[in-house]
Design an enzyme around this catalytic site. Structure first.
Site, PDB file in Angstrom:
ATOM      1  N   HIS A 140       0.998  -1.059   0.044  1.00  0.00           N
ATOM      2  CA  HIS A 140      -0.130   0.204   0.125  1.00  0.00           C
ATOM      3  C   HIS A 140       0.809   1.364   0.072  1.00  0.00           C
ATOM      4  O   HIS A 140       0.825   1.966   0.928  1.00  0.00           O
ATOM      5  CB  HIS A 140      -0.942   0.095   1.144  1.00  0.00           C
ATOM      6  CG  HIS A 140      -2.139   0.612   1.104  1.00  0.00           C
ATOM      7  ND1 HIS A 140      -3.330   0.306   1.019  1.00  0.00           N
ATOM      8  CD2 HIS A 140      -2.250   2.068   0.542  1.00  0.00           C
ATOM      9  CE1 HIS A 140      -4.411   1.488   0.925  1.00  0.00           C
ATOM     10  NE2 HIS A 140      -3.621   2.558   0.588  1.00  0.00           N
ATOM     11  N   GLU A 197     -12.702  -0.467  -1.011  1.00  0.00           N
ATOM     12  CA  GLU A 197     -12.620   1.033  -0.564  1.00  0.00           C
ATOM     13  C   GLU A 197     -13.659   1.841  -0.998  1.00  0.00           C
ATOM     14  O   GLU A 197     -13.905   1.662  -2.340  1.00  0.00           O
ATOM     15  CB  GLU A 197     -11.334   1.631  -0.676  1.00  0.00           C
ATOM     16  CG  GLU A 197     -10.178   1.279   0.154  1.00  0.00           C
ATOM     17  CD  GLU A 197      -8.885   2.012  -0.133  1.00  0.00           C
ATOM     18  OE1 GLU A 197      -9.087   3.464  -0.606  1.00  0.00           O
ATOM     19  OE2 GLU A 197      -7.693   1.662  -0.178  1.00  0.00           O
ATOM     20  N   TYR A 251     -14.229   6.266  -5.505  1.00  0.00           N
ATOM     21  CA  TYR A 251     -14.611   7.469  -4.819  1.00  0.00           C
ATOM     22  C   TYR A 251     -15.564   8.541  -5.585  1.00  0.00           C
ATOM     23  O   TYR A 251     -16.512   9.003  -4.875  1.00  0.00           O
ATOM     24  CB  TYR A 251     -13.252   8.278  -4.443  1.00  0.00           C
ATOM     25  CG  TYR A 251     -12.776   7.283  -3.308  1.00  0.00           C
ATOM     26  CD1 TYR A 251     -13.187   7.367  -2.000  1.00  0.00           C
ATOM     27  CD2 TYR A 251     -11.750   6.269  -3.463  1.00  0.00           C
ATOM     28  CE1 TYR A 251     -12.662   6.690  -1.063  1.00  0.00           C
ATOM     29  CE2 TYR A 251     -11.185   5.520  -2.602  1.00  0.00           C
ATOM     30  CZ  TYR A 251     -11.655   5.889  -1.272  1.00  0.00           C
ATOM     31  OH  TYR A 251     -10.750   5.053  -0.308  1.00  0.00           O
ATOM     32  N   TRP A 273      -2.104  10.972   3.110  1.00  0.00           N
ATOM     33  CA  TRP A 273      -1.007  11.333   1.976  1.00  0.00           C
ATOM     34  C   TRP A 273      -0.761  12.531   1.824  1.00  0.00           C
ATOM     35  O   TRP A 273      -0.176  13.327   2.643  1.00  0.00           O
ATOM     36  CB  TRP A 273      -1.810  10.482   0.605  1.00  0.00           C
ATOM     37  CG  TRP A 273      -2.020   8.804   0.844  1.00  0.00           C
ATOM     38  CD1 TRP A 273      -2.994   8.350   0.838  1.00  0.00           C
ATOM     39  CD2 TRP A 273      -0.935   7.894   1.478  1.00  0.00           C
ATOM     40  NE1 TRP A 273      -3.140   7.070   1.116  1.00  0.00           N
ATOM     41  CE2 TRP A 273      -1.790   6.916   1.576  1.00  0.00           C
ATOM     42  CE3 TRP A 273       0.573   7.748   1.667  1.00  0.00           C
ATOM     43  CZ2 TRP A 273      -1.309   5.746   1.818  1.00  0.00           C
ATOM     44  CZ3 TRP A 273       0.955   6.572   1.997  1.00  0.00           C
ATOM     45  CH2 TRP A 273       0.187   5.423   2.154  1.00  0.00           C
ATOM     46  N   ASN A 332      -2.180  -2.427  -4.035  1.00  0.00           N
ATOM     47  CA  ASN A 332      -3.122  -1.592  -3.824  1.00  0.00           C
ATOM     48  C   ASN A 332      -2.921  -0.253  -4.748  1.00  0.00           C
ATOM     49  O   ASN A 332      -1.975   0.411  -4.739  1.00  0.00           O
ATOM     50  CB  ASN A 332      -3.340  -0.692  -2.311  1.00  0.00           C
ATOM     51  CG  ASN A 332      -4.543   0.234  -2.244  1.00  0.00           C
ATOM     52  OD1 ASN A 332      -5.575  -0.091  -2.044  1.00  0.00           O
ATOM     53  ND2 ASN A 332      -4.263   1.521  -2.262  1.00  0.00           N
ATOM     54  N   GLU A 333      -4.140  -0.143  -5.586  1.00  0.00           N
ATOM     55  CA  GLU A 333      -4.113   1.227  -6.470  1.00  0.00           C
ATOM     56  C   GLU A 333      -2.743   1.254  -7.261  1.00  0.00           C
ATOM     57  O   GLU A 333      -2.066   2.424  -7.061  1.00  0.00           O
ATOM     58  CB  GLU A 333      -4.615   2.232  -5.553  1.00  0.00           C
ATOM     59  CG  GLU A 333      -5.984   2.134  -5.035  1.00  0.00           C
ATOM     60  CD  GLU A 333      -6.555   3.439  -4.509  1.00  0.00           C
ATOM     61  OE1 GLU A 333      -7.593   3.399  -4.007  1.00  0.00           O
ATOM     62  OE2 GLU A 333      -5.338   4.363  -4.321  1.00  0.00           O
ATOM     63  N   TRP A 371     -13.865   2.833   3.810  1.00  0.00           N
ATOM     64  CA  TRP A 371     -12.503   3.605   4.093  1.00  0.00           C
ATOM     65  C   TRP A 371     -13.213   4.849   4.696  1.00  0.00           C
ATOM     66  O   TRP A 371     -13.629   5.801   4.292  1.00  0.00           O
ATOM     67  CB  TRP A 371     -12.067   3.982   2.514  1.00  0.00           C
ATOM     68  CG  TRP A 371     -10.811   4.495   2.827  1.00  0.00           C
ATOM     69  CD1 TRP A 371     -10.571   6.032   3.030  1.00  0.00           C
ATOM     70  CD2 TRP A 371      -9.486   3.959   3.106  1.00  0.00           C
ATOM     71  NE1 TRP A 371      -9.222   6.191   3.219  1.00  0.00           N
ATOM     72  CE2 TRP A 371      -8.671   5.088   3.418  1.00  0.00           C
ATOM     73  CE3 TRP A 371      -8.996   2.649   3.247  1.00  0.00           C
ATOM     74  CZ2 TRP A 371      -7.189   4.683   3.775  1.00  0.00           C
ATOM     75  CZ3 TRP A 371      -7.731   2.456   3.547  1.00  0.00           C
ATOM     76  CH2 TRP A 371      -6.835   3.289   3.919  1.00  0.00           C
TER      77      TRP A 371
END
Length: 469
Positions: free
Chosen positions: A146, A375, A319, A429, A190-191, A421
């Protein structure tokens, strides 16, 4: 803008007032299925802290966040939520909410040194955590990467260096041997879009490089790392699921013009097909290199076969939606919409985008594996008032996105679970600690956790569902 905000607030109030319970799904919702997993997610660098303790090595996010101007307010993950020291209480909190699953990540710099020698103190932390979760009956989803790449690997080129993919396979080998039997599902990455594009394409994330050719090469090595790790995980921990987690974006055209429709298509190629085509079709989408000419990565014989190894599940992070138009030169420009609901991040709240992506993937990829929404959530400027946090917008957000998941399931998409999430507010971040995504509030000066109203309502639903079994 004030009028827009007022209209959005009124819409949320009407949405919630229309229901006796502002969260509980209707009786015909598939979310009442006892085998539909509901949990919450976190990530190591965002919550653990203790960056200099027990042999942990520096990561690229330690370096990046310590660089002036890179993270809002100069925040770092040095302490974060102090989960490394408070993990037992955090597990108790998770259990008290009735959450059935927990998705966490392992900090690669915490578990092995630069020579690949295991760090026993770091490994023991994750063993204690995972064993406790299993004792409590929590289904465990563990992400190996991650974003916190060991800095010593970045010093040798990071994800631009093909060797990093092989070092990742070594790391996956160590973790799956040490933790076999405590993990229900392994996610390799992750992503990868964020790691490749934000880290190497535009510099918004660590390591802060900005070159289109870097982004596509970094992505190739990330996906190669995934492909190399999958058979290792299968050999060492055969009873667990193996998959990958990716973030996906819904792009819609700002007009009916052919140019704008093409821009929306290219947006989704960049955000979605760039990852899914290699994984599920064994090839990169050529449209990607129409958008980014001259950025084709170096691909060696056998790479695509390695990358497209069969998956047990696909983790989907969603998102927001982006409205786009043609820039007049075969590219894309974002067209912000007015009068729409937005979160603290400035992202549009658009639940239909999640449903549309899910049903679209299901029709595009015949070999689409079972899906977990790994998420989904939103940031808001939450404050504790008289010991309570009334996060009204989040409650509405979750209700509507879970309804979108239900719609996708009814349309034939095989969706097995949903992770909020995030479990708690954390280091967001490049935005530091200003943006709060948690269903549990964290006072960073005292580390006090306060359960938000959204979490209380999720717990209420889970209790009701359990009582019906």
């Amino acid at each position: 803008m004030a009028n827009d905000a007022s209209a959005v607030s009124d819409a949320i109030s009407r949405d919630l007032a229309a229901l006796a319970d502002p969260f509980t799904p209707p009786a015909d919702s598939t979310l009442w299925r006892k085998n539909f997993l509901l949990g919450a997610a976190t990530a190591s660098y965002q919550i653990e802290g203790a960056v200099d303790e027990d042999g942990r090595l520096p990561s690229i996010w330690d370096t990046f966040s310590a660089t002036p101007g890179k993270v809002l307010a100069g925040d770092t993950g040095a302490v974060a939520c102090d989960h490394y020291h408070r993990w037992e209480a955090d597990v108790d909190m998770l259990v008290s909410l009735g959450l059935e699953g927990y998705r966490l990540s392992i900090a690669w710099p915490r578990v092995m040194d630069a020579a690949g020698v295991p760090n026993r103190k770091g490994l023991d932390f994750y063993k204690r955590l995972l064993n406790r979760l299993k004792e409590k009956g929590i289904t465990t989803f563990v992400t190996l990467y991650h974003w916190d790449l060991p800095q010593h690997l970045e010093d040798r080129g990071g994800w631009l260096n093909r060797d990093t993919a092989y070092r990742f396979a070594d790391y996956a080998d160590l973790m799956s041997r040490e933790l076999a039997g405590t993990v229900d599902a392994w996610a390799t990455l992750n992503e990868p879009w964020c790691s490749a594009y934000l880290g190497y394409g535009n510099g918004h994330h660590a390591p802060g490089l900005a070159d289109g050719r870097f982004a596509t090469q970094a992505m190739h090595h990330l996906l190669l790392a995934h492909g190399l790790a999958v058979p290792v995980l299968r050999a060492n921990d055969p009873a667990s699921l193996k998959g990958i987690v990716a973030n996906f974006g819904r792009g819609t055209a700002n007009s009916d013009s052919a140019a704008d429709q093409r821009a929306a298509h290219l947006f989704e190629v960049q955000h979605n097909a760039w990852i899914l085509d290699p994984l599920l079709k064994g090839a990169y989408p050529q449209d990607l290199f129409e958008l980014w000419p001259g950025t084709e990565p170096l691909v060696l014989d056998g790479d695509m076969q390695t990358i497209s190894a069969p998956l047990d599940f696909l983790g989907i992070n969603y998102y927001f939606r982006t409205s786009v138009a043609s820039d007049g030169a075969h590219g894309i420009r974002e067209v912000p919409l007015e009068g729409v609901e937005r979160t603290q991040m400035g992202w549009e709240v658009y639940p239909d985008g999640l449903r549309d992506l899910l049903t679209g993937f299901n029709s595009t990829y015949r070999n689409l594996p079972p899906i977990y929404i790994t998420e989904n959530g939103m940031a808001s400027d939450d404050k504790v008032i008289d010991g309570h946090v009334d996060d009204t917008q989040r409650i509405s957000f979750l209700k509507r996105h879970l309804a979108a998941v239900d719609q996708a399931i009814k349309a034939g998409v095989d969706i097995r679970g949903y992770f909020l999430w995030s479990l708690m507010d954390n280091f967001e971040w490049a935005f530091g600690y200003e943006r709060r995504f948690g269903v549990v509030h964290v006072d960073y000066s005292t580390q006090k956790r306060t359960v938000k109203r959204s979490a209380e309502l999720v717990a209420k639903f889970l209790k009701e569902r359990k009582a019906q079994v």
